[in-house]
Each structure stands twice: as structure tokens, then as C-alpha cells.
Design a protein around this motif. Structure first.
Motif, mmCIF file in Angstrom:
data_model
loop_
_atom_site.group_PDB
_atom_site.id
_atom_site.type_symbol
_atom_site.label_atom_id
_atom_site.label_comp_id
_atom_site.label_asym_id
_atom_site.label_seq_id
_atom_site.Cartn_x
_atom_site.Cartn_y
_atom_site.Cartn_z
ATOM 1 N N UNK A 113 -0.998 15.121 -1.402
ATOM 2 C CA UNK A 113 0.211 15.140 -2.481
ATOM 3 C C UNK A 113 1.458 14.909 -1.869
ATOM 4 N N UNK A 114 2.276 14.400 -2.541
ATOM 5 C CA UNK A 114 3.551 13.821 -2.212
ATOM 6 C C UNK A 114 4.571 15.061 -1.700
ATOM 7 N N UNK A 115 5.527 14.810 -0.757
ATOM 8 C CA UNK A 115 6.471 15.939 -0.478
ATOM 9 C C UNK A 115 7.732 15.394 -0.930
ATOM 10 N N UNK A 116 8.761 16.396 -0.669
ATOM 11 C CA UNK A 116 10.108 15.805 -1.185
ATOM 12 C C UNK A 116 10.624 14.557 -0.348
ATOM 13 N N UNK A 117 10.259 14.557 1.014
ATOM 14 C CA UNK A 117 10.380 13.375 1.974
ATOM 15 C C UNK A 117 9.712 12.142 1.642
ATOM 16 N N UNK A 118 8.631 12.409 1.014
ATOM 17 C CA UNK A 118 7.780 11.288 0.122
ATOM 18 C C UNK A 118 8.431 10.502 -0.946
ATOM 19 N N UNK A 119 9.076 11.391 -1.676
ATOM 20 C CA UNK A 119 9.682 11.167 -2.895
ATOM 21 C C UNK A 119 10.651 10.326 -2.651
ATOM 22 N N UNK A 153 0.871 -1.151 -0.089
ATOM 23 C CA UNK A 153 0.080 0.100 0.048
ATOM 24 C C UNK A 153 0.828 1.279 -0.174
ATOM 25 N N UNK A 154 2.018 1.509 0.779
ATOM 26 C CA UNK A 154 2.634 2.591 0.800
ATOM 27 C C UNK A 154 3.269 2.673 -0.516
ATOM 28 N N UNK A 155 4.076 1.847 -1.139
ATOM 29 C CA UNK A 155 4.557 2.458 -2.368
ATOM 30 C C UNK A 155 3.629 2.762 -3.475
ATOM 31 N N UNK A 156 2.549 1.999 -3.428
ATOM 32 C CA UNK A 156 1.328 2.206 -4.307
ATOM 33 C C UNK A 156 0.853 3.632 -4.219
ATOM 34 N N UNK A 157 0.552 4.070 -3.007
ATOM 35 C CA UNK A 157 0.033 5.332 -2.814
ATOM 36 C C UNK A 157 0.972 6.366 -3.095
ATOM 37 N N UNK A 158 2.363 6.196 -2.572
ATOM 38 C CA UNK A 158 3.289 7.233 -2.879
ATOM 39 C C UNK A 158 3.569 7.381 -4.547
ATOM 40 N N UNK A 159 3.529 6.177 -5.098
ATOM 41 C CA UNK A 159 3.647 6.111 -6.684
ATOM 42 C C UNK A 159 2.382 6.906 -7.231
ATOM 43 N N UNK A 160 1.330 6.816 -6.885
ATOM 44 C CA UNK A 160 0.200 7.458 -7.525
ATOM 45 C C UNK A 160 0.237 9.018 -7.301
ATOM 46 N N UNK A 218 -7.414 5.112 4.058
ATOM 47 C CA UNK A 218 -7.271 6.279 5.214
ATOM 48 C C UNK A 218 -6.363 5.986 6.269
ATOM 49 N N UNK A 219 -6.148 5.076 6.791
ATOM 50 C CA UNK A 219 -5.010 4.972 7.836
ATOM 51 C C UNK A 219 -3.656 4.740 7.034
ATOM 52 N N UNK A 220 -3.638 4.479 5.950
ATOM 53 C CA UNK A 220 -2.366 4.614 5.238
ATOM 54 C C UNK A 220 -2.264 6.190 4.964
ATOM 55 N N UNK A 272 0.980 10.862 6.252
ATOM 56 C CA UNK A 272 1.016 12.340 6.409
ATOM 57 C C UNK A 272 1.469 12.575 7.893
ATOM 58 N N UNK A 273 1.334 11.577 8.655
ATOM 59 C CA UNK A 273 2.171 11.761 10.168
ATOM 60 C C UNK A 273 3.616 11.791 9.725
ATOM 61 N N UNK A 274 4.215 10.764 8.804
ATOM 62 C CA UNK A 274 5.730 10.739 8.618
ATOM 63 C C UNK A 274 6.140 11.872 7.912
ATOM 64 N N UNK A 275 5.280 12.659 7.251
ATOM 65 C CA UNK A 275 5.706 13.652 6.547
ATOM 66 C C UNK A 275 5.954 13.394 4.841
ATOM 67 N N UNK A 276 5.520 12.088 4.675
ATOM 68 C CA UNK A 276 5.577 11.815 3.300
ATOM 69 C C UNK A 276 4.638 12.300 2.224
#
Length: 113
Positions: free
Chosen positions: A79-85, A12-19, A50-52, A57-61
Motif C-alpha cells: 500500500x502507498x504511504x503519505x510519503x509515497x503519495x 516503473x516507479x510512477x506506475x507502481x505508485x499510481x496503481x 519486486x526490486x522496485x 518500501x525502503x524509501x518509505x513510499x
């Protein structure tokens, strides 16, 4: 085919970040995008997504903002942040290692396609 909850959770994390790297989006649109990308094999629910999103968001990604849609309805966009990228680059490397390991194993087994 039903994909296990463990595999959905792990991916779920890589999929959401990639989207979100493609463009900012809101919950329902993310759910539909995952379903479309997977050919209907992955049908996420609000209770899973939503928990993901909140954890990322809490992690700053990712970060969120409220917007009013053309229909007049308020939507929370993510939206993704620099830290998320940066995190996506890291998790991409990890998934490549896992995939290479599995591909090596699958080649040695006689499994139906």
C-alpha cells in the motif's frame, strides 16, 4: 511492440505508485494490472517488479503486510504511504515536463504514427 528496458525502468516507479493509489495490491495483481493498462505492451516480470517494490518500501513510499487469501495462500500486499503519495505528485510533475518536451519534438518531426 516491445518497449525498451530503459523506458520500462524509468516508468516503473510512477506506475507502481499510481496503481497502489487506487488500492492496495500484491505482486501478481500489479503485474496483471500493468499488462491490462498497457494493452499488453508492457509485460513486466517478477524479476523486474519486486526490486522496485523493495526499493519503494525502503524509501518509505510503500508499506507491506501479509494476508491469507481465500485460497489459504499467504500474499504480501503493498500500500502507498503519505510519503509515497507526495512522491507520486512530484514524479507526475516531472513526467508532464518530459511529455511536453517530447510532444514538442514529435510535432516538428515527420514520424509515422
Amino acid at each position: 511492440m516491445e518497449i525498451s528496458k530503459d523506458l520500462i525502468a524509468a516508468s516503473s516507479t510512477p506506475i507502481v505508485l499510481a496503481i497502489l493509489t487506487e488500492s492496495d495490491s500484491y505482486g501478481y495483481a500489479i503485474l496483471k494490472h500493468v499488462q491490462d493498462l498497457s494493452g499488453g505492451n508492457m509485460e513486466w516480470t517478477d524479476g523486474m517488479l519486486y526490486p522496485v517494490l523493495h526499493r519503494l518500501e525502503r524509501l518509505g513510499h510503500i508499506e507491506s503486510r501479509w494476508e491469507v487469501a481465500d485460497s489459504g495462500r499467504r500474499r504480501k500486499y503493498y500500500g502507498i504511504t503519505k510519503q509515497g503519495r507526495d512522491q507520486l505528485v512530484e514524479v507526475h510533475s516531472q513526467w508532464q515536463a518530459v511529455d511536453a518536451t517530447l510532444q514538442s519534438i514529435w510535432r516538428s518531426l515527420d514520424l509515422p504514427a
